[in-house]
Design a protein around this motif. Structure first.
Motif, PDB file in Angstrom:
ATOM      1  N   VAL A 166      -8.915  12.838  -3.990  1.00 20.60           N
ATOM      2  CA  VAL A 166      -7.749  12.992  -3.042  1.00 20.60           C
ATOM      3  C   VAL A 166      -7.677  12.389  -2.206  1.00 20.60           C
ATOM      4  O   VAL A 166      -6.542  11.942  -1.731  1.00 20.60           O
ATOM      5  N   PHE A 167      -7.995  11.396  -1.842  1.00 25.85           N
ATOM      6  CA  PHE A 167      -7.817  10.123  -1.303  1.00 25.85           C
ATOM      7  C   PHE A 167      -6.929   9.527  -1.940  1.00 25.85           C
ATOM      8  O   PHE A 167      -6.479   8.850  -1.303  1.00 25.85           O
ATOM      9  N   VAL A 168      -6.846   9.400  -3.173  1.00 31.43           N
ATOM     10  CA  VAL A 168      -6.081   8.365  -3.919  1.00 31.43           C
ATOM     11  C   VAL A 168      -4.415   9.205  -3.814  1.00 31.43           C
ATOM     12  O   VAL A 168      -3.770   8.416  -3.481  1.00 31.43           O
ATOM     13  N   ASP A 169      -4.556  10.746  -4.164  1.00 31.19           N
ATOM     14  CA  ASP A 169      -3.616  11.782  -4.329  1.00 31.19           C
ATOM     15  C   ASP A 169      -2.615  11.423  -2.830  1.00 31.19           C
ATOM     16  O   ASP A 169      -1.274  11.687  -2.865  1.00 31.19           O
ATOM     17  N   ARG A 170      -2.932  11.658  -1.732  1.00 31.38           N
ATOM     18  CA  ARG A 170      -2.623  12.144  -0.798  1.00 31.38           C
ATOM     19  C   ARG A 170      -2.127  10.353   0.047  1.00 31.38           C
ATOM     20  O   ARG A 170      -1.977  10.329   1.519  1.00 31.38           O
ATOM     21  N   GLY A 171      -2.282   9.092  -0.639  1.00 28.60           N
ATOM     22  CA  GLY A 171      -1.911   8.555  -0.389  1.00 28.60           C
ATOM     23  C   GLY A 171      -2.396   7.297   0.717  1.00 28.60           C
ATOM     24  O   GLY A 171      -1.892   6.227   1.117  1.00 28.60           O
ATOM     25  N   PHE A 172      -3.898   7.623   0.353  1.00 27.88           N
ATOM     26  CA  PHE A 172      -4.469   7.097   1.744  1.00 27.88           C
ATOM     27  C   PHE A 172      -5.362   5.736   1.007  1.00 27.88           C
ATOM     28  O   PHE A 172      -5.604   4.203   1.999  1.00 27.88           O
ATOM     29  N   CYS A 173      -5.217   5.409  -0.310  1.00 24.97           N
ATOM     30  CA  CYS A 173      -5.570   4.575  -1.022  1.00 24.97           C
ATOM     31  C   CYS A 173      -4.959   4.125  -2.713  1.00 24.97           C
ATOM     32  O   CYS A 173      -4.451   5.636  -2.713  1.00 24.97           O
ATOM     33  N   LEU A 174      -4.671   3.050  -3.201  1.00 27.04           N
ATOM     34  CA  LEU A 174      -3.797   2.915  -4.998  1.00 27.04           C
ATOM     35  C   LEU A 174      -5.365   3.380  -5.303  1.00 27.04           C
ATOM     36  O   LEU A 174      -4.362   4.048  -6.472  1.00 27.04           O
ATOM     37  N   GLN A 175      -6.198   3.186  -5.732  1.00 24.95           N
ATOM     38  CA  GLN A 175      -7.048   3.841  -6.369  1.00 24.95           C
ATOM     39  C   GLN A 175      -8.454   4.086  -6.250  1.00 24.95           C
ATOM     40  O   GLN A 175      -9.184   3.118  -5.121  1.00 24.95           O
ATOM     41  N   ARG A 188       0.494  -1.328   0.119  1.00 26.26           N
ATOM     42  CA  ARG A 188      -0.349   0.273   0.477  1.00 26.26           C
ATOM     43  C   ARG A 188       0.399   1.336   0.025  1.00 26.26           C
ATOM     44  O   ARG A 188       2.433   1.424   0.282  1.00 26.26           O
ATOM     45  N   LYS A 189       0.433   2.519  -0.561  1.00 27.46           N
ATOM     46  CA  LYS A 189       1.048   3.589  -0.487  1.00 27.46           C
ATOM     47  C   LYS A 189       1.192   4.092   0.799  1.00 27.46           C
ATOM     48  O   LYS A 189       0.644   3.932   1.854  1.00 27.46           O
ATOM     49  N   ALA A 208      -6.085   2.780   2.866  1.00 24.49           N
ATOM     50  CA  ALA A 208      -4.767   2.876   4.428  1.00 24.49           C
ATOM     51  C   ALA A 208      -5.823   2.308   5.885  1.00 24.49           C
ATOM     52  O   ALA A 208      -5.117   1.183   6.204  1.00 24.49           O
ATOM     53  N   ASN A 209      -7.208   2.016   5.836  1.00 24.96           N
ATOM     54  CA  ASN A 209      -8.032   1.461   6.651  1.00 24.96           C
ATOM     55  C   ASN A 209      -8.627   0.001   5.898  1.00 24.96           C
ATOM     56  O   ASN A 209      -9.754  -0.479   7.211  1.00 24.96           O
ATOM     57  N   ALA A 210      -7.885  -0.632   5.380  1.00 20.77           N
ATOM     58  CA  ALA A 210      -9.066  -2.020   4.703  1.00 20.77           C
ATOM     59  C   ALA A 210      -8.917  -2.769   5.627  1.00 20.77           C
ATOM     60  O   ALA A 210     -10.520  -3.913   6.157  1.00 20.77           O
ATOM     61  N   LEU A 254       2.375   7.395  11.341  1.00 19.85           N
ATOM     62  CA  LEU A 254       0.913   7.442  10.713  1.00 19.85           C
ATOM     63  C   LEU A 254       0.846   7.575   9.429  1.00 19.85           C
ATOM     64  O   LEU A 254      -0.078   7.304   8.507  1.00 19.85           O
ATOM     65  N   SER A 255       2.091   7.493   8.514  1.00 24.16           N
ATOM     66  CA  SER A 255       2.345   7.859   7.114  1.00 24.16           C
ATOM     67  C   SER A 255       2.359   6.560   6.456  1.00 24.16           C
ATOM     68  O   SER A 255       1.970   6.091   5.394  1.00 24.16           O
TER      69      SER A 255
END
Length: 290
Positions: free
Chosen positions: A202-211, A44-45, A237-239, A103-104
């Protein structure tokens, strides 16, 4: 409080808990194996740290504002929750390395987010609590009697509103390119969908998810019948956290992107419903709005 201090507060003492042994650790590991989902082992990112802090702080500040538990009691409960299950989580994910306190790191964010929301859920289940809390230098007290039935939905709305505000107005000197506010009267379903996709990006660009994949879109032509669409969130990131909260039948769950989209729907004057079905690597969301 600056970003470094907030990160330190969220991860304080966590590293020390990773080395406890003995029967207590074995019992925790057995509990995790039975009660929680399989570990997330796919790549994951890393999250943008300011964005991760925004997500965590939105929940924390919502708990404070809703006043169903004193913040002293919540902080203590959160600390105990993190301590009680962290070792088992680290063991469950071995040999993957969890960057405790960062947190990252999606592995750590997954756990600390779960611990925060599990604590919130447990405090909500305590019922109509009356408590005294120091307010300022004069040690004045306040008494709060919460409305139990409304608290879960109120918590979800508050968290979504706070994150949306951060996306639109910025947070900690960072900007997130969130959706513009729409006119509540003249906006069309297709205009709303543009904003929804911008939030998910935004969630993708900020690394929260792949897509985030939006499909099966059916928009109302007369804006009378409900519009609908489906979202597939990959590698979030919360999977693990959403599955763990589901396994505990939590009344509140950290469906971050859904909470923000729901807040945006309300901002646009829309009524929306959604159903979330988490899987190991994918979170599926089915939406209807009018």
């Amino acid at each position: 409080m600056d970003l470094v201090r907030r990160r330190a507060a969220l991860g304080a003492g966590a590293a020390a808990w990773a080395t406890h042994g003995g029967k207590r650790a074995e019992a925790k590991q057995d509990w995790m194996r039975v009660s929680t989902p399989e570990p997330v082992r796919y790549p994951r990112k890393r999250l943008n740290e300011a964005f991760a802090v925004l997500l965590m702080r939105a929940a924390y500040e919502s708990v404070d504002e809703l006043g169903f538990v004193s913040m002293d009691a919540f902080q203590k409960a959160f600390w105990l929750q993190r301590r009680s299950e962290q070792e088992a989580y680290l063991q469950q994910h071995a040999p993957l390395r969890v960057d405790v306190g960062q947190l990252s790191d999606p592995l750590y964010f997954d756990y600390i987010s779960y611990a925060q929301w599990q604590t919130i859920d447990r405090q909500l289940r305590r019922g109509r609590a009356v408590f005294q809390e120091k307010q300022g230098a004069d040690d004045a007290t306040k008494t709060t009697v919460p409305n139990d039935a409304s608290l879960p939905s109120a918590l979800h709305r508050s968290v979504g509103d706070k994150i949306l505000h951060g996306l639109q107005e910025g947070y900690q000197d960072d900007t997130f390119d969130g959706p513009a506010r729409l006119d509540r009267v003249s906006s069309r379903p297709e205009d709303v969908m543009v904003g929804v996709k911008k939030i998910l990006q935004v969630f993708v660009d900020r690394g929260f998810c792949l897509q985030c994949v939006v499909d099966d879109v059916v928009l109302s032509e007369d804006d009378v019948e409900a519009s609908q669409y489906h979202v597939r969130v990959e590698g979030a990131a919360n999977a693990w956290a959403v599955q763990a909260l589901q396994s505990h039948d939590a009344k509140v769950r950290n469906y971050y992107d859904a909470l923000v989209v729901d807040a945006y729907m309300r901002q646009c004057g829309r009524s929306a419903t959604y159903d979330v079905r988490p899987r190991t690597s994918t979170i599926h969301e089915t939406w209807r709005f009018a």
